[in-house]
Design a protein around this motif. Structure first.
Motif, mmCIF file in Angstrom:
data_model
loop_
_atom_site.group_PDB
_atom_site.id
_atom_site.type_symbol
_atom_site.label_atom_id
_atom_site.label_comp_id
_atom_site.label_asym_id
_atom_site.label_seq_id
_atom_site.Cartn_x
_atom_site.Cartn_y
_atom_site.Cartn_z
ATOM 1 N N GLN A 1 0.644 -1.201 0.123
ATOM 2 C CA GLN A 1 0.090 -0.088 -0.030
ATOM 3 C C GLN A 1 0.913 1.497 -0.004
ATOM 4 O O GLN A 1 0.636 2.272 -0.771
ATOM 5 C CB GLN A 1 -1.048 -0.203 1.024
ATOM 6 N N HIS A 2 2.024 1.181 0.559
ATOM 7 C CA HIS A 2 2.850 2.298 0.440
ATOM 8 C C HIS A 2 3.276 2.790 -0.877
ATOM 9 O O HIS A 2 3.533 3.681 -0.917
ATOM 10 C CB HIS A 2 4.293 2.264 1.572
ATOM 11 N N ASN A 3 3.297 1.653 -1.611
ATOM 12 C CA ASN A 3 3.842 1.758 -3.187
ATOM 13 C C ASN A 3 2.396 1.915 -4.159
ATOM 14 O O ASN A 3 2.611 1.876 -5.178
ATOM 15 C CB ASN A 3 4.704 0.729 -3.438
ATOM 16 N N GLY A 4 1.381 2.083 -3.253
ATOM 17 C CA GLY A 4 -0.042 2.304 -4.255
ATOM 18 C C GLY A 4 -0.688 1.301 -4.807
ATOM 19 O O GLY A 4 -1.125 1.247 -5.879
ATOM 20 N N LEU A 5 -0.171 0.078 -4.146
ATOM 21 C CA LEU A 5 -0.745 -1.226 -4.621
ATOM 22 C C LEU A 5 -1.759 -1.854 -3.837
ATOM 23 O O LEU A 5 -1.519 -2.596 -2.923
ATOM 24 C CB LEU A 5 0.437 -2.235 -4.751
ATOM 25 N N SER A 6 -3.073 -1.055 -3.946
ATOM 26 C CA SER A 6 -4.034 -1.365 -3.000
ATOM 27 C C SER A 6 -5.333 -1.785 -3.874
ATOM 28 O O SER A 6 -6.304 -1.879 -3.303
ATOM 29 C CB SER A 6 -4.475 -0.104 -2.338
ATOM 30 N N GLY A 7 -5.048 -2.009 -5.196
ATOM 31 C CA GLY A 7 -6.206 -2.587 -5.884
ATOM 32 C C GLY A 7 -6.972 -1.695 -6.583
ATOM 33 O O GLY A 7 -8.108 -1.819 -7.367
ATOM 34 N N ALA A 8 -6.817 -0.274 -6.360
ATOM 35 C CA ALA A 8 -7.477 0.746 -7.260
ATOM 36 C C ALA A 8 -7.431 0.608 -8.734
ATOM 37 O O ALA A 8 -6.488 0.339 -9.059
ATOM 38 C CB ALA A 8 -6.760 1.961 -6.765
ATOM 39 N N GLY A 9 -8.858 0.612 -9.284
ATOM 40 C CA GLY A 9 -8.869 0.578 -10.768
ATOM 41 C C GLY A 9 -8.879 -0.824 -11.273
ATOM 42 O O GLY A 9 -8.852 -0.976 -12.397
ATOM 43 N N VAL A 10 -8.675 -1.818 -10.276
ATOM 44 C CA VAL A 10 -8.786 -3.244 -10.585
ATOM 45 C C VAL A 10 -10.374 -3.776 -10.065
ATOM 46 O O VAL A 10 -10.899 -3.673 -9.035
ATOM 47 C CB VAL A 10 -7.879 -4.106 -9.858
ATOM 48 N N ALA A 11 -11.096 -4.663 -10.994
ATOM 49 C CA ALA A 11 -12.121 -5.354 -10.744
ATOM 50 C C ALA A 11 -11.987 -6.500 -10.442
ATOM 51 O O ALA A 11 -11.197 -7.377 -10.856
ATOM 52 C CB ALA A 11 -13.047 -5.302 -11.946
ATOM 53 N N VAL A 12 -12.433 -7.136 -9.195
ATOM 54 C CA VAL A 12 -12.268 -8.309 -8.965
ATOM 55 C C VAL A 12 -13.950 -9.094 -8.885
ATOM 56 O O VAL A 12 -14.561 -8.785 -8.215
ATOM 57 C CB VAL A 12 -11.594 -8.720 -7.506
ATOM 58 N N ALA A 13 -14.132 -10.114 -9.827
ATOM 59 C CA ALA A 13 -15.183 -11.157 -9.923
ATOM 60 C C ALA A 13 -15.110 -12.198 -8.750
ATOM 61 O O ALA A 13 -14.150 -13.096 -8.962
ATOM 62 C CB ALA A 13 -15.318 -11.501 -11.398
ATOM 63 N N ILE A 14 -16.144 -12.249 -7.945
ATOM 64 C CA ILE A 14 -16.316 -13.314 -6.936
ATOM 65 C C ILE A 14 -17.107 -14.212 -7.490
ATOM 66 O O ILE A 14 -18.515 -13.908 -7.345
ATOM 67 C CB ILE A 14 -16.598 -12.750 -5.698
ATOM 68 N N VAL A 15 -16.499 -15.214 -8.103
ATOM 69 C CA VAL A 15 -17.445 -16.218 -8.816
ATOM 70 C C VAL A 15 -17.732 -17.430 -7.622
ATOM 71 O O VAL A 15 -16.894 -18.196 -7.342
ATOM 72 C CB VAL A 15 -16.889 -16.942 -9.853
ATOM 73 N N ASP A 16 -18.852 -17.379 -7.032
ATOM 74 C CA ASP A 16 -19.068 -18.224 -5.673
ATOM 75 C C ASP A 16 -20.444 -18.001 -5.383
ATOM 76 O O ASP A 16 -21.533 -18.053 -6.357
ATOM 77 C CB ASP A 16 -18.288 -17.279 -4.642
ATOM 78 N N THR A 17 -20.846 -18.033 -3.898
ATOM 79 C CA THR A 17 -22.073 -18.138 -3.541
ATOM 80 C C THR A 17 -22.723 -16.669 -3.342
ATOM 81 O O THR A 17 -23.926 -16.510 -2.775
ATOM 82 C CB THR A 17 -22.428 -18.630 -2.298
ATOM 83 N N VAL B 1 -2.753 -10.616 -6.434
ATOM 84 C CA VAL B 1 -2.799 -10.220 -7.876
ATOM 85 C C VAL B 1 -3.491 -8.809 -8.302
ATOM 86 O O VAL B 1 -2.828 -7.956 -9.004
ATOM 87 C CB VAL B 1 -3.500 -11.376 -8.846
ATOM 88 N N ALA B 2 -4.600 -8.795 -7.551
ATOM 89 C CA ALA B 2 -5.259 -7.211 -7.549
ATOM 90 C C ALA B 2 -4.397 -6.136 -7.327
ATOM 91 O O ALA B 2 -4.220 -5.267 -7.829
ATOM 92 C CB ALA B 2 -6.317 -7.509 -7.004
ATOM 93 N N ALA B 3 -3.569 -6.399 -6.135
ATOM 94 C CA ALA B 3 -3.023 -5.496 -5.779
ATOM 95 C C ALA B 3 -1.662 -4.770 -6.812
ATOM 96 O O ALA B 3 -1.545 -4.036 -7.085
ATOM 97 C CB ALA B 3 -2.132 -5.884 -4.344
ATOM 98 N N LEU B 4 -0.897 -6.278 -7.347
ATOM 99 C CA LEU B 4 0.126 -5.767 -8.376
ATOM 100 C C LEU B 4 -0.696 -5.246 -9.457
ATOM 101 O O LEU B 4 0.011 -4.222 -10.261
ATOM 102 C CB LEU B 4 0.688 -7.135 -8.817
ATOM 103 N N ARG B 5 -1.993 -5.639 -10.198
ATOM 104 C CA ARG B 5 -2.399 -4.959 -11.175
ATOM 105 C C ARG B 5 -2.767 -3.542 -10.914
ATOM 106 O O ARG B 5 -2.979 -2.840 -11.931
ATOM 107 C CB ARG B 5 -3.531 -5.725 -11.471
ATOM 108 N N SER B 6 -2.635 -2.676 -9.802
ATOM 109 C CA SER B 6 -3.101 -1.637 -9.598
ATOM 110 C C SER B 6 -2.042 -0.665 -10.397
ATOM 111 O O SER B 6 -2.404 0.515 -10.808
ATOM 112 C CB SER B 6 -2.796 -1.346 -8.106
ATOM 113 N N ARG B 7 -0.893 -1.046 -10.396
ATOM 114 C CA ARG B 7 0.275 -0.272 -11.122
ATOM 115 C C ARG B 7 0.932 -1.329 -12.386
ATOM 116 O O ARG B 7 1.730 -0.853 -13.081
ATOM 117 C CB ARG B 7 1.274 0.084 -10.325
#
Length: 464
Positions: free
Chosen positions: A151-167, A409-415
């Motif tokens: 998070q200090h490096n801006g890797l918080s998932g901003a701008g990333v969609a995560v589909a929860i394929v579940d219940t 993975v979503a965190a890394l995809r932030s940037r």
């Protein structure tokens, strides 16, 4: 007879059919959120047969030239240009769901000579009562993953969609547990036609637990609610979700999320036992050990467009396999969970010890054998979606590990968008930067090791 009245002597399949204007319209109905029953009824009437009962509630989905053909797409395809490549009217073939008399399958011109495939029952890689003691809490998971550095490096998932394929997700519970109201894209979420609840308002349970695991690592992601494990053939109250429900949901997911800059798809589910596949080993209609099953078409399309698809390995490991595994532990990573293009997760506790139920490789014969790819944390007290006799139960199973990995993975995809690093390269980076455990690397217990997102960030050049 209605479909559910035929279960005792008919089997459920996915069947390929030639393009028909009704099938094109039924697929459009799905995209638009309209019930396909009215559209499909005319097709059902025109194609009635005593040994082939079409499920009119399923609608139809395109597979273009057939299940072995993937339209040429790339991570740079976006919006209407991408949709034009997948235009429904360009599809020469469609999938429908049907109930068939097994005795008819060997007839020379069965289904007009077109192939059919298995549609087995599925379930979540769920909590595991025999190992319900927490080994730590969510803060221990965050510490092990060093989410503060992310998070200090801006890797918080901003701008990333995560589909929860579940219940399904219950957003108010997530807000209470996390202290903030997580972002939810209702417009790009999707609910199966047989489910009445709205996105973000499903019953607290397995899907909410998975969403919590993602948000614990990447709090700024935008959730997509795809409660496909609740979907099932109309009237079949005794079965779980089926692979056909995943086909439907993935089709809609692809169509609705093509414009997304980054998408992670969390799949904390699988098939519990080989006996759930209706067809015998070696039969090309199988799902569990058939790399050409049509569901793979949709997984391949998602990854071609740049989505990271993450799967749980399952809970059938040597030591304490889940009861649904019926004591079978060999070759129990099956179906989509084995595909080369997905990231498959084993499970360990916060002390880096493999959980005794985490399924081990090699995968079922006939599929990509080296699974799991990597291992992530589970068995921690976090979402508190379930209370037991001694208090709240921990988040467990490879389900929770899968969700934590999706958050990484979503965190890394932030940037690092997929246009810069495609999904296959992202998997390779995660493998190369994992913490080796268990001797030779890779191995069938931990894969390449325990996920280390900060090391991956260094490798990608997004963390100094």
């Amino acid at each position: 007879m209605r479909p559910w009245e035929l279960q005792s002597r008919y089997i459920r399949v996915l069947a390929q059919r030639d393009q028909h204007d009704v099938l094109v319209q039924a697929a459009e109905d799905l995209i638009d959120g309209i019930s396909p029953v009215g559209t499909m009824r005319r097709y059902v009437h025109e194609n009635a047969a005593p040994d082939f009962l079409i499920d009119e509630a399923f609608a139809a989905v395109p597979i273009w030239d057939g299940a072995d053909h993937v339209p040429v797409v790339s991570v740079k395809d976006r919006g209407e240009a991408a949709r034009s490549r997948l235009a429904l009217e360009k599809s020469k073939k469609f999938l429908i769901r049907a109930y068939v008399d097994p005795a008819s399958l060997s007839k020379p011109n069965f289904n007009n000579g077109e192939p059919v495939w298995s549609d087995p029952d599925l379930g979540g890689a769920s909590t595991f009562p025999a190992a319900n003691q927490a080994t730590g809490d969510v803060d221990a998971v965050r510490q092990d993953l060093d989410t503060a550095t992310l998070q200090h490096n801006g890797l918080s998932g901003a701008g990333v969609a995560v589909a929860i394929v579940d219940t399904g997700i219950y957003r108010p519970h997530l807000a209470r547990r996390l202290g903030f109201n997580p972002a939810l894209d209702i417009g790009n979420s999707w609910t199966p036609p047989t489910v009445a609840t709205k996105p973000g308002l499903n019953r607290v349970g397995h899907g909410t637990m998975c969403a919590y695991g993602v948000l614990a690592v990447a709090p700024n992601v935008t959730l997509l609610d795809y409660p496909l494990l609740l979907g099932r053939p109309a009237g079949e109250h005794t079965v779980r979700a089926t692979i056909s429900e995943m086909v439907l949901g993935y089709f809609v997911l692809i169509w609705r999320t093509i414009p997304q800059a980054a998408l992670v798809v969390n799949n904390s589910w699988g098939i519990f036992h080989p006996s759930l596949d209706e067809f015998s080993p070696g039969d090309p209609r199988r799902y569990i050990d058939n790399p050409m099953h049509p569901f793979r078409l949709y997984v391949s399309l998602l990854t071609s467009f740049g989505a990271d698809v993450v799967f749980a390995a399952g809970n059938c490991g040597k030591g304490c396999p889940n009861a649904v595994c019926l004591q079978r532990t060999a070759g129990m990573i099956m179906g989509a969970n084995t595909y080369h293009e997905v990231l498959t997760l084993g499970a360990c506790d916060v002390h880096d010890v493999r959980l005794c139920y985490s399924s081990q490789g090699p995968s079922i014969a006939g599929m990509f054998p080296q699974k799991p790819d990597v291992t992530a944390y589970t068995q921690y007290l976090g979402s508190k979606v379930q209370r037991g006799p001694r208090g709240f139960e921990p988040d467990t199973g490879t389900s929770a590990a899968c969700a934590v990995a999706s958050g990484c993975v979503a965190a890394l995809r932030s940037r690092r968008p997929p246009t810069a690093t495609d999904p296959a390269t992202m998997i390779a980076v995660l493998q190369a930067t994992a913490q080796p455990v268990g001797g030779a690397v890779p191995n069938y217990d931990y894969g390449f090791g325990i996920l280390r997102p900060v090391a991956a960030g260094h490798s990608l050049g997004i963390i100094p």
